[in-house]
Design a protein around this motif. Structure first.
Motif, short mmCIF file in Angstrom:
data_model
loop_
_atom_site.label_atom_id
_atom_site.label_comp_id
_atom_site.label_asym_id
_atom_site.label_seq_id
_atom_site.Cartn_x
_atom_site.Cartn_y
_atom_site.Cartn_z
N ALA A 38 68.42 15.19 -48.39
CA ALA A 38 68.30 14.18 -49.45
C ALA A 38 68.08 12.80 -48.85
CB ALA A 38 69.53 14.19 -50.34
N LYS A 39 68.78 12.48 -47.77
CA LYS A 39 68.60 11.18 -47.12
C LYS A 39 67.21 11.08 -46.50
CE LYS A 39 73.41 10.08 -46.28
NZ LYS A 39 74.43 9.69 -45.34
N GLU A 40 66.74 12.18 -45.94
CA GLU A 40 65.39 12.20 -45.37
C GLU A 40 64.34 11.96 -46.45
OE1 GLU A 40 62.40 15.47 -43.42
OE2 GLU A 40 64.54 15.74 -43.09
N ILE A 41 64.49 12.65 -47.59
CA ILE A 41 63.57 12.47 -48.71
C ILE A 41 63.61 11.03 -49.20
CG2 ILE A 41 63.19 13.06 -51.14
CD1 ILE A 41 63.98 15.95 -50.42
N GLN A 42 64.80 10.48 -49.32
CA GLN A 42 64.96 9.10 -49.78
C GLN A 42 64.24 8.12 -48.84
OE1 GLN A 42 69.01 7.67 -49.90
NE2 GLN A 42 68.54 6.27 -51.57
N ALA A 43 64.39 8.31 -47.54
CA ALA A 43 63.74 7.43 -46.56
C ALA A 43 62.22 7.57 -46.64
CB ALA A 43 64.23 7.74 -45.15
N ASN A 44 61.75 8.81 -46.78
CA ASN A 44 60.31 9.04 -46.89
C ASN A 44 59.74 8.43 -48.17
OD1 ASN A 44 60.18 10.37 -44.44
ND2 ASN A 44 60.36 12.40 -45.34
N LEU A 45 60.49 8.53 -49.26
CA LEU A 45 60.04 7.94 -50.52
C LEU A 45 59.95 6.42 -50.42
CD1 LEU A 45 61.95 10.06 -53.18
CD2 LEU A 45 59.48 9.97 -52.81
N ALA A 69 43.61 8.15 -57.11
CA ALA A 69 44.84 7.54 -56.59
C ALA A 69 46.07 8.29 -57.07
CB ALA A 69 44.91 6.07 -57.00
N LYS A 70 46.08 8.65 -58.34
CA LYS A 70 47.22 9.40 -58.89
C LYS A 70 47.35 10.77 -58.24
CE LYS A 70 47.64 7.29 -63.45
NZ LYS A 70 47.60 7.53 -64.91
N ALA A 71 46.24 11.45 -58.06
CA ALA A 71 46.27 12.78 -57.45
C ALA A 71 46.78 12.71 -56.02
CB ALA A 71 44.89 13.42 -57.50
N ALA A 72 46.32 11.72 -55.28
CA ALA A 72 46.78 11.56 -53.89
C ALA A 72 48.26 11.22 -53.85
CB ALA A 72 45.97 10.49 -53.18
N ALA A 73 48.71 10.37 -54.76
CA ALA A 73 50.12 10.00 -54.81
C ALA A 73 50.98 11.22 -55.16
CB ALA A 73 50.34 8.88 -55.82
N GLN A 74 50.52 12.02 -56.11
CA GLN A 74 51.28 13.21 -56.50
C GLN A 74 51.33 14.22 -55.36
OE1 GLN A 74 53.05 13.61 -59.46
NE2 GLN A 74 53.91 15.21 -58.18
N GLU A 75 50.22 14.36 -54.65
CA GLU A 75 50.18 15.29 -53.51
C GLU A 75 51.18 14.83 -52.44
OE1 GLU A 75 46.99 16.43 -50.09
OE2 GLU A 75 46.24 16.33 -52.14
N LYS A 76 51.21 13.54 -52.17
CA LYS A 76 52.14 13.00 -51.17
C LYS A 76 53.58 13.19 -51.63
CE LYS A 76 53.10 10.72 -47.39
NZ LYS A 76 52.89 11.26 -46.07
N MET A 77 53.84 12.99 -52.92
CA MET A 77 55.19 13.18 -53.46
C MET A 77 55.63 14.63 -53.28
SD MET A 77 56.74 10.56 -54.66
CE MET A 77 57.93 11.35 -55.72
N ASN A 78 54.73 15.56 -53.55
CA ASN A 78 55.06 16.99 -53.37
C ASN A 78 55.34 17.29 -51.91
OD1 ASN A 78 54.81 17.54 -56.09
ND2 ASN A 78 52.70 18.24 -55.91
N GLU A 79 54.59 16.64 -51.02
CA GLU A 79 54.81 16.83 -49.59
C GLU A 79 56.18 16.28 -49.18
OE1 GLU A 79 53.01 14.60 -45.77
OE2 GLU A 79 51.51 15.53 -47.06
N ILE A 80 56.52 15.11 -49.66
CA ILE A 80 57.79 14.47 -49.30
C ILE A 80 58.98 15.26 -49.83
CG2 ILE A 80 59.26 12.44 -49.76
CD1 ILE A 80 56.69 10.75 -49.63
N LEU A 101 60.52 17.16 -58.35
CA LEU A 101 61.40 16.09 -58.81
C LEU A 101 60.65 15.10 -59.65
CD1 LEU A 101 63.32 15.33 -55.48
CD2 LEU A 101 64.07 16.75 -57.38
N ASN A 102 61.22 14.69 -60.76
CA ASN A 102 60.63 13.64 -61.59
C ASN A 102 61.37 12.35 -61.25
OD1 ASN A 102 59.40 12.09 -63.49
ND2 ASN A 102 60.45 13.01 -65.24
N LEU A 103 60.68 11.48 -60.53
CA LEU A 103 61.30 10.24 -60.07
C LEU A 103 60.69 9.06 -60.81
CD1 LEU A 103 61.23 11.16 -56.31
CD2 LEU A 103 63.18 11.29 -57.85
#
Length: 107
Positions: free
Chosen positions: A15-22, A84-95, A101-103
């Motif tokens: 969770a801390k790793e995800i938070q830092a990556n986000l 831009a949205k698709a790339a952001a969503q792809e990166k979110m899924n990667e992170i 997660l709905n952030l």
């Protein structure tokens, strides 16, 4: 009993790793750029990762027909924002490891 504690510690670490990556991703978003062109390549729009229009490029040909130009600007802008949205969503899924997660507030 101790196995559960080890699992919990592992989850907290993840969770801390995800938070830092986000946090890093959110800081990088405004610097990312996505471009799209209209059919016929008369209009090119560039937007940032936080969905701000950064640049509008028009060909000489595009300036000859106002209605067509307006339509092409809409198409190119919507395409660039969608990229831009698709790339952001792809990166979110990667992170998040695809946790779905709905952030709120990230986009």
């Amino acid at each position: 009993m101790f196995g559960n504690l080890a699992e919990m510690a592992k989850m907290m670490s993840k969770a801390k790793e995800i938070q830092a990556n986000l946090k890093t991703f959110k800081e990088e978003l405004p610097t990312m750029e996505f471009s799209a062109t209209s059919p016929g390549s008369q209009v090119k729009i560039t937007v940032s990762g936080d969905f701000r229009v950064k640049k509008v490029e028009l060909s000489e040909e595009a300036l000859k027909d106002r209605e067509l130009l307006e339509d092409q600007i809409l198409v190119a802008t919507n395409s660039a924002v969608a990229a831009a949205k698709a790339a952001a969503q792809e990166k979110m899924n990667e992170i998040t490891g695809g946790l779905g997660l709905n952030l709120p507030g990230i986009f």
